[in-house]
Scaffold this active site. Structure first.
Site, PDB file in Angstrom:
ATOM      1  N   THR A   1      26.763  35.372  54.230  1.00  0.00           N
ATOM      2  CA  THR A   1      26.630  34.422  54.199  1.00  0.00           C
ATOM      3  C   THR A   1      27.424  33.656  53.243  1.00  0.00           C
ATOM      4  O   THR A   1      27.075  33.913  51.627  1.00  0.00           O
ATOM      5  CB  THR A   1      25.817  33.471  54.712  1.00  0.00           C
ATOM      6  OG1 THR A   1      24.876  34.184  55.636  1.00  0.00           O
ATOM      7  CG2 THR A   1      26.402  32.081  54.940  1.00  0.00           C
TER       8      THR A   1
ATOM      9  N   SER B   1      40.302  34.419  40.589  1.00  0.00           N
ATOM     10  CA  SER B   1      39.652  33.990  40.529  1.00  0.00           C
ATOM     11  C   SER B   1      39.391  33.065  39.830  1.00  0.00           C
ATOM     12  O   SER B   1      40.250  31.714  39.592  1.00  0.00           O
ATOM     13  CB  SER B   1      38.304  34.778  38.789  1.00  0.00           C
ATOM     14  OG  SER B   1      37.292  34.198  38.768  1.00  0.00           O
ATOM     15  N   GLY B   2      38.020  31.970  41.069  1.00  0.00           N
ATOM     16  CA  GLY B   2      38.018  30.061  41.202  1.00  0.00           C
ATOM     17  C   GLY B   2      38.039  29.950  39.500  1.00  0.00           C
ATOM     18  O   GLY B   2      38.478  29.110  39.561  1.00  0.00           O
ATOM     19  N   HIS B   3      37.341  30.428  38.748  1.00  0.00           N
ATOM     20  CA  HIS B   3      37.071  30.313  37.458  1.00  0.00           C
ATOM     21  C   HIS B   3      37.467  30.350  36.660  1.00  0.00           C
ATOM     22  O   HIS B   3      37.642  29.462  35.419  1.00  0.00           O
ATOM     23  CB  HIS B   3      34.992  30.391  36.916  1.00  0.00           C
ATOM     24  CG  HIS B   3      35.773  31.554  36.878  1.00  0.00           C
ATOM     25  ND1 HIS B   3      35.291  31.866  34.722  1.00  0.00           N
ATOM     26  CD2 HIS B   3      35.560  32.813  37.012  1.00  0.00           C
ATOM     27  CE1 HIS B   3      35.272  33.852  34.908  1.00  0.00           C
ATOM     28  NE2 HIS B   3      35.219  34.254  36.139  1.00  0.00           N
TER      29      HIS B   3
ATOM     30  N   GLY C   1      36.788  38.000  40.852  1.00  0.00           N
ATOM     31  CA  GLY C   1      37.747  38.249  40.191  1.00  0.00           C
ATOM     32  C   GLY C   1      37.224  40.065  40.318  1.00  0.00           C
ATOM     33  O   GLY C   1      38.278  40.860  40.545  1.00  0.00           O
TER      34      GLY C   1
ATOM     35  N   GLN D   1      44.610  35.862  36.082  1.00  0.00           N
ATOM     36  CA  GLN D   1      45.280  34.811  35.086  1.00  0.00           C
ATOM     37  C   GLN D   1      46.166  34.715  35.438  1.00  0.00           C
ATOM     38  O   GLN D   1      47.252  33.225  34.317  1.00  0.00           O
ATOM     39  CB  GLN D   1      45.453  35.953  33.298  1.00  0.00           C
ATOM     40  CG  GLN D   1      44.148  36.447  32.833  1.00  0.00           C
ATOM     41  CD  GLN D   1      42.823  35.045  32.136  1.00  0.00           C
ATOM     42  OE1 GLN D   1      44.032  33.844  32.021  1.00  0.00           O
ATOM     43  NE2 GLN D   1      42.440  35.400  31.555  1.00  0.00           N
TER      44      GLN D   1
ATOM     45  N   ASN E   1      44.667  39.161  29.964  1.00  0.00           N
ATOM     46  CA  ASN E   1      44.183  38.116  29.632  1.00  0.00           C
ATOM     47  C   ASN E   1      43.633  37.711  28.600  1.00  0.00           C
ATOM     48  O   ASN E   1      43.270  36.637  27.548  1.00  0.00           O
ATOM     49  CB  ASN E   1      42.559  38.380  30.354  1.00  0.00           C
ATOM     50  CG  ASN E   1      42.158  40.025  30.270  1.00  0.00           C
ATOM     51  OD1 ASN E   1      42.736  40.469  30.734  1.00  0.00           O
ATOM     52  ND2 ASN E   1      41.001  39.688  29.463  1.00  0.00           N
TER      53      ASN E   1
ATOM     54  N   CYS F   1      34.362  39.931  27.639  1.00  0.00           N
ATOM     55  CA  CYS F   1      34.074  40.795  27.536  1.00  0.00           C
ATOM     56  C   CYS F   1      34.060  41.466  26.856  1.00  0.00           C
ATOM     57  O   CYS F   1      32.987  42.457  26.438  1.00  0.00           O
ATOM     58  CB  CYS F   1      34.407  41.121  28.424  1.00  0.00           C
ATOM     59  SG  CYS F   1      35.633  40.179  30.529  1.00  0.00           S
TER      60      CYS F   1
HETATM   61  C1  LIG Z   1      38.400  37.110  34.038  1.00  0.00           C
HETATM   62  C2  LIG Z   1      39.294  37.706  34.588  1.00  0.00           C
HETATM   63  C3  LIG Z   1      38.407  39.302  35.640  1.00  0.00           C
HETATM   64  C4  LIG Z   1      37.061  38.807  36.777  1.00  0.00           C
HETATM   65  O1  LIG Z   1      36.820  37.891  36.676  1.00  0.00           O
HETATM   66  P1  LIG Z   1      35.413  36.990  37.402  1.00  0.00           P
HETATM   67  O2  LIG Z   1      35.709  36.171  38.292  1.00  0.00           O
HETATM   68  O3  LIG Z   1      34.888  36.544  36.279  1.00  0.00           O
HETATM   69  O4  LIG Z   1      34.967  38.518  37.794  1.00  0.00           O
HETATM   70  C5  LIG Z   1      39.625  40.068  36.164  1.00  0.00           C
HETATM   71  N1  LIG Z   1      40.514  40.297  35.797  1.00  0.00           N
HETATM   72  C6  LIG Z   1      41.113  38.944  34.896  1.00  0.00           C
HETATM   73  C7  LIG Z   1      42.508  39.785  34.220  1.00  0.00           C
HETATM   74  C8  LIG Z   1      40.453  38.483  34.099  1.00  0.00           C
HETATM   75  O5  LIG Z   1      41.400  37.590  33.680  1.00  0.00           O
END
Ligand SMILES: *Cc1c(COP(=O)(O)O)cnc(C)c1O
Length: 385
Positions: free
Chosen positions: A240, A202-204, A73, A182, A154, A328
């Site tokens: 890659t 963002s995947g996680h 993200g 989010q 977030n 963060c």
């Molecule tokens: C977690 C988050 C990000 C950052 O994503 P990462 O994959 O951890 O770098 C950016 N924006 C929002 C709103 C998020 O919650």
């Protein structure tokens, strides 16, 4: 018997889903070809990447050719801003509009761009953390190049009027980026209906792997690469590909989207019960963020007279993982820029706790938090007085 841990920090990261993991496993060893190679091994892996791209595109109403994989993200946010602004150097477009509650990946990037000569308007938010679409309209200047406003916050979960802002931006001929990190998996996303030109994922954050993300770039939008050195991702993101992660992210988003209506309804019920339960059991506490226009899994509550960090540590000892502000900011002594922008004072901001739910949470876990948290707040308050 030890009590199982309760994880309520899903806005920081989520557990990888079993389905996503299954999809990823063959790409760690068996399917090791380079997706850019033209031999059988390479083409096999290329198919995995492209299938994932289609899954992501489908989840957000885009075409596969408009989805670019990144390393998360933060990279997507950086790329959207820097990539759009870079080609405009020397032209008479030097103004950017954003909100004061964006993720630091947006705000710190804009601080950096400001030092390089760009002009930035950071719009205030109301007490619920919402930006006014009308204020966005009024902030547009003839030299405005880009608007970046997140879909959902977030920290406090507040939803922004992205669809209205998209309409305003499109009518004014200004590019619109939204950080939907989010929102993905929690809200329906439709890049066409939202009139967005760029959108970060963002995947996680939706039970996919860490270190992978995507940027939607509407066909026809001019964007410069952030990372050069190869022809990957249409020569816009060299390197890659992180194939297992890309494949896992695609499957995680497909699954989140397929289950979204049911999961969101269940989360909303748990969220509302948690909020109402805490309000009933703890004296003098307040909900941060919008009461209705909020993410289905977000609970953020201010407990005046309590240090959020102490609360967090006591909850951890009781087996509950939560967060004060965002992941963060924890570890730093600064209070949340989001809560401060919403008008909370230093003490209120520091006394705030975020419990973020996912589909893995259960009603029994909500009961347990309602049992444990009020007692911890009462104890911490009594220690202070
Ligand atoms: C977690 C988050 C990000 C950052 O994503 P990462 O994959 O951890 O770098 C950016 N924006 C929002 C709103 C998020 O919650």
């Amino acid at each position: 018997m030890s009590m199982a841990r309760i994880y309520m920090d899903n806005a920081a990261t989520t557990a990888l889903s079993g389905e996503a993991l299954e999809e990823m496993l063959p790409y760690f060893a068996e399917h090791y070809g380079n997706p850019s190679s033209i031999h059988t091994e390479g083409r096999k892996v290329r198919r995995g990447v492209e299938k994932a791209r289609q899954k992501v595109a489908q989840a957000i109403g885009a075409e596969a050719g408009e989805v670019f994989f990144t390393a998360g993200g933060s990279e997507s946010d950086n790329w959207a801003l820097r990539g759009v602004l870079l080609p405009l150097i020397g032209e008479n477009k030097k103004h950017v509009i954003t909100s004061s509650v964006e993720h630091h990946a947006i705000l710190h990037t804009l601080d950096d761009l400001e030092k390089q000569g760009w002009q930035v308007t950071r719009l205030p938010v109301d007490g619920f953390g919402q930006v006014s679409a009308e204020a966005v309209r009024e902030a547009i200047r003839p030299d405005t190049a880009l608007i970046s406003v997140m879909a959902a916050n977030n920290e406090v979960g507040t939803l922004q009027p992205v669809q209205e802002i998209g309409c305003i931006a499109r009518a004014a001929g200004v590019l619109f980026h939204t950080d939907a990190v989010q929102a993905a998996g929690s809200l329906p996303i439709d890049v066409k209906a939202w009139n967005v030109d760029l959108l970060s994922l963002s995947g996680h954050k939706f039970h996919g792997p860490k270190g992978v993300g995507a940027l939607y770039v509407r066909k026809g939008v001019r964007i410069a690469p952030l990372i050069t050195g190869g022809a990957q991702e249409k020569a816009l993101r060299a390197g890659t590909e992180n194939v297992p992660a890309i494949v896992g992210m695609g499957e995680a988003l497909r699954l989140a989207e397929a289950n979204r209506p049911e999961t969101a309804a269940r989360l909303e019920k748990m969220r509302n019960r948690l909020i109402a339960g805490l309000m009933a059991r703890v004296e003098n506490c307040r909900l941060n963020g919008h009461p209705e226009k909020r993410l289905p899994g977000n609970v953020n509550i201010c407990f005046p007279g309590v240090e959020g960090e102490s609360l967090l540590m006591r909850l951890d000892l009781a087996g509950i993982a939560a967060s004060a502000g965002s992941a963060c900011t924890s570890g730093s002594l600064e209070s949340s820029h989001v809560l401060r922008a919403m008008g909370l004072d230093e003490e209120e901001a520091k006394g705030s706790l975020r419990l973020s739910l996912s589909g893995d949470n259960t009603d029994e876990e909500i009961d347990r938090v309602l049992e444990v948290l009020p007692a911890i707040v009462a104890e911490l308050r009594s220690l202070r007085s």
